[in-house]
Design an enzyme around this catalytic site. Structure first.
Site, PDB file in Angstrom:
ATOM      1  N   ARG A  50       1.023  -1.066   0.027  1.00 23.41           N
ATOM      2  CA  ARG A  50      -0.011   0.063   0.113  1.00 23.41           C
ATOM      3  C   ARG A  50       0.899   1.224   0.044  1.00 23.41           C
ATOM      4  O   ARG A  50       0.697   2.371  -0.718  1.00 23.41           O
ATOM      5  CB  ARG A  50      -1.078   0.130   1.155  1.00 23.41           C
ATOM      6  CG  ARG A  50      -1.612   1.199   1.178  1.00 23.41           C
ATOM      7  CD  ARG A  50      -2.973   1.359   2.290  1.00 23.41           C
ATOM      8  NE  ARG A  50      -2.999   0.411   3.353  1.00 23.41           N
ATOM      9  CZ  ARG A  50      -2.031   0.825   4.592  1.00 23.41           C
ATOM     10  NH1 ARG A  50      -1.472   2.006   4.599  1.00 23.41           N
ATOM     11  NH2 ARG A  50      -1.979   0.075   5.452  1.00 23.41           N
ATOM     12  N   TYR A 103     -17.168  16.633 -15.258  1.00 24.60           N
ATOM     13  CA  TYR A 103     -17.428  14.946 -15.138  1.00 24.60           C
ATOM     14  C   TYR A 103     -18.396  14.920 -14.176  1.00 24.60           C
ATOM     15  O   TYR A 103     -18.166  15.162 -12.824  1.00 24.60           O
ATOM     16  CB  TYR A 103     -16.065  14.289 -15.159  1.00 24.60           C
ATOM     17  CG  TYR A 103     -16.409  12.950 -14.692  1.00 24.60           C
ATOM     18  CD1 TYR A 103     -17.272  12.413 -15.736  1.00 24.60           C
ATOM     19  CD2 TYR A 103     -15.828  12.167 -13.627  1.00 24.60           C
ATOM     20  CE1 TYR A 103     -17.327  10.797 -15.625  1.00 24.60           C
ATOM     21  CE2 TYR A 103     -16.212  10.980 -13.542  1.00 24.60           C
ATOM     22  CZ  TYR A 103     -16.943  10.204 -14.586  1.00 24.60           C
ATOM     23  OH  TYR A 103     -17.280   8.899 -14.230  1.00 24.60           O
ATOM     24  N   ASP A 176      -7.716  18.415 -14.541  1.00 26.62           N
ATOM     25  CA  ASP A 176      -8.054  17.132 -15.004  1.00 26.62           C
ATOM     26  C   ASP A 176      -7.711  16.928 -16.398  1.00 26.62           C
ATOM     27  O   ASP A 176      -8.302  17.520 -17.626  1.00 26.62           O
ATOM     28  CB  ASP A 176      -9.751  16.757 -14.842  1.00 26.62           C
ATOM     29  CG  ASP A 176      -9.820  15.427 -15.250  1.00 26.62           C
ATOM     30  OD1 ASP A 176      -9.251  14.929 -15.839  1.00 26.62           O
ATOM     31  OD2 ASP A 176     -10.961  14.962 -14.642  1.00 26.62           O
ATOM     32  N   LYS A 201      -8.653   6.062 -19.313  1.00 24.15           N
ATOM     33  CA  LYS A 201      -8.668   6.661 -20.602  1.00 24.15           C
ATOM     34  C   LYS A 201      -7.646   6.329 -21.531  1.00 24.15           C
ATOM     35  O   LYS A 201      -7.165   5.434 -21.843  1.00 24.15           O
ATOM     36  CB  LYS A 201      -9.575   8.059 -20.251  1.00 24.15           C
ATOM     37  CG  LYS A 201     -10.631   8.022 -19.294  1.00 24.15           C
ATOM     38  CD  LYS A 201     -11.753   7.282 -19.676  1.00 24.15           C
ATOM     39  CE  LYS A 201     -12.867   7.342 -18.759  1.00 24.15           C
ATOM     40  NZ  LYS A 201     -12.672   7.671 -17.288  1.00 24.15           N
TER      41      LYS A 201
HETATM   42  C1  LIG Z   1     -12.973  13.732 -17.197  1.00 20.70           C
HETATM   43  C2  LIG Z   1     -12.912  12.720 -16.319  1.00 20.70           C
HETATM   44  N1  LIG Z   1     -12.487  12.763 -14.902  1.00 20.70           N
HETATM   45  C3  LIG Z   1     -12.418  11.680 -14.163  1.00 20.70           C
HETATM   46  C4  LIG Z   1     -13.009  10.763 -14.431  1.00 20.70           C
HETATM   47  C5  LIG Z   1     -13.208   9.652 -13.406  1.00 20.70           C
HETATM   48  O1  LIG Z   1     -12.187   8.253 -13.660  1.00 20.70           O
HETATM   49  P1  LIG Z   1     -12.342   6.902 -13.055  1.00 20.70           P
HETATM   50  O2  LIG Z   1     -13.723   6.392 -13.974  1.00 20.70           O
HETATM   51  O3  LIG Z   1     -10.961   6.386 -13.621  1.00 20.70           O
HETATM   52  O4  LIG Z   1     -12.573   6.999 -11.782  1.00 20.70           O
HETATM   53  C6  LIG Z   1     -13.397  10.307 -15.573  1.00 20.70           C
HETATM   54  C7  LIG Z   1     -14.363   9.253 -15.864  1.00 20.70           C
HETATM   55  O5  LIG Z   1     -14.989   8.909 -17.032  1.00 20.70           O
HETATM   56  C8  LIG Z   1     -13.519  11.373 -16.479  1.00 20.70           C
HETATM   57  O6  LIG Z   1     -14.069  11.586 -17.676  1.00 20.70           O
END
Ligand SMILES: Cc1ncc(COP(=O)(O)O)c(C=O)c1O
Length: 384
Positions: A50, A103, A176, A201
């Site tokens: 961890r 998001y 992000d 992604k």
């Molecule tokens: C722009 C964006 N940020 C954060 C996330 C969250 O990521 P995760 O699904 O890996 O938890 C997503 C998920 O679709 C996203 O599209």
């Protein structure tokens, strides 16, 4: 190595051949614990997975190099990364500014979970620097949170201008960078303090892993996040880290092909009578085009568009494609289609972040583009 080009870093940073065997691919250390040479005699500082794992560290070092940060931290998901960051930086009574079309999961975390722990938030369009500045004037603002391009409306935030706004307010600018990936955009170099990735992604790139990451510039902030990560425990596992690292090695070539294919699809959609609006920062008429052209290498594989015939037509198009798979998520080699209002952004329905019902979002993959165009043509022909 820090002066090396992007693809060189993607293939080599954190990935020296194995000391023992010379294996050119980093080993997958599927272990929870490490033998100590006498009490406290740690080999390479490893004590418990961890707290630290060599496969995770390899990915962390690679991501830090690609984003030009001092430290990368790898999590079990993008949301785990976001949660740990917010808890590391903010306390009860503090305030964060989040994007007008954040998001949905980010919105849910801030408004549905952390609000109960005393975190306040305001919503501001990241495309409007003055609106963000006004929102950041609230006492206790610790973070301005930005996505660019935004999901799913493809708005563009001016990272350098917002970094200035954040720093004047005594806050951090968090970007992000999931939609752009480090290949297309490097926010830390533009003044941001923290980069967030859902590595699920583009970084992973093959829709076979869920993961998240943070990259920071400031070492003390990196230490604090690492402390919280270890305390909270939402770490990325070794196999997931290994998969994301494998994905990163081809990120540059994939992003170029995603961008090539998206450009062809955008041109097709712009000329289609069933489509009223195409949202893509590469279009000269996009309101954020000039900023995107300045801060992004190319414009990426995400494309949204709106249907003249309304919400039902949007749902129908999503049902009719064959090659574009109807699914949430994005950034994999395969093309995906989705209806944000009913799928990824269902959690913001009824809020100020609600997205239009006639909107369709594409994650354009790297298949043969003519096949993708034919698929969309077929699906859209019934919507005219
Ligand atoms: C722009 C964006 N940020 C954060 C996330 C969250 O990521 P995760 O699904 O890996 O938890 C997503 C998920 O679709 C996203 O599209």
């Amino acid at each position: 190595m820090t002066d090396a080009g992007f693809e060189t870093l993607a293939i080599h940073a954190g990935q020296d051949p194995d000391q023992l065997t010379g294996a050119v691919v980093p080993a997958l250390y599927a272990t929870s614990t490490y033998k100590q040479d006498g009490v406290g005699g740690l080999r390479g500082g490893y004590e418990y997975s961890r707290t630290g794992n060599p496969t995770r560290l390899a990915l962390e070092q690679c991501l830090a190099a690609l984003e030009h940060g001092t430290r990368g931290l790898v999590f079990a998901s993008g949301m785990a990364a976001e949660d740990t960051l917010l808890r590391a930086v903010c306390g009860p009574g503090d305030h964060v500014v989040i994007p007008g079309d954040a998001y949905g999961g980010t919105w849910r975390l801030v408004a549905g979970v952390l609000q109960r722990w005393g975190l306040r938030h305001s919503v501001a369009p990241v495309t409007d620097v003055d609106a963000v500045r006004d929102a950041a004037e609230q006492a206790g603002t610790r973070i301005i949170w930005v996505e660019t391009p935004t999901n799913p409306l493809m708005g563009i935030a001016d990272i350098a201008a917002l970094a200035e706004v954040a720093h004047q307010a005594g806050a951090l600018l968090v970007v992000d960078n999931t939609f752009a990936s480090p290949y297309l955009q490097q926010p830390l170099a533009l003044g941001a303090d923290v980069v967030v990735h859902s590595t699920t992604k583009y970084c992973g790139g093959h829709s076979d892993v869920v993961g998240g990451a943070l990259v920071v510039q400031d070492e003390a902030l990196g230490e604090s996040i690492a402390y919280h990560q270890n305390a909270i425990g939402a770490i990325g596992g070794p196999f997931e880290s290994w998969l994301v690292l494998r994905g990163l090695r081809t990120l540059g070539v994939r992003m170029d092909r995603h961008s090539d294919n998206a450009e062809r699809i955008v041109a097709f959609l712009c000329g289609h009578p069933a489509v009223t609006e195409v949202l893509y920062p590469g279009l000269p008429g996009h309101p954020g085009h000039a900023i995107a052209a300045h801060q992004m290498r190319r414009f990426g594989g995400m494309v949204s568009f709106r249907l003249a015939a309304g919400a039902q037509a949007a749902l129908d198009v999503c049902d009719r494609t064959e090659l574009f798979i109807l699914a949430e998520s994005l950034g994999g080699v395969e093309s995906l289609i989705e209806h944000p209002g009913r799928m990824t952004h269902a959690s913001v329905a009824g809020s100020t972040l609600e997205v239009p019902g006639d909107l369709v979002r594409l994650s354009v993959g790297i298949e043969t583009v003519d096949d993708l165009l034919a698929d969309l043509d077929r699906a859209l022909s019934a919507a005219t």
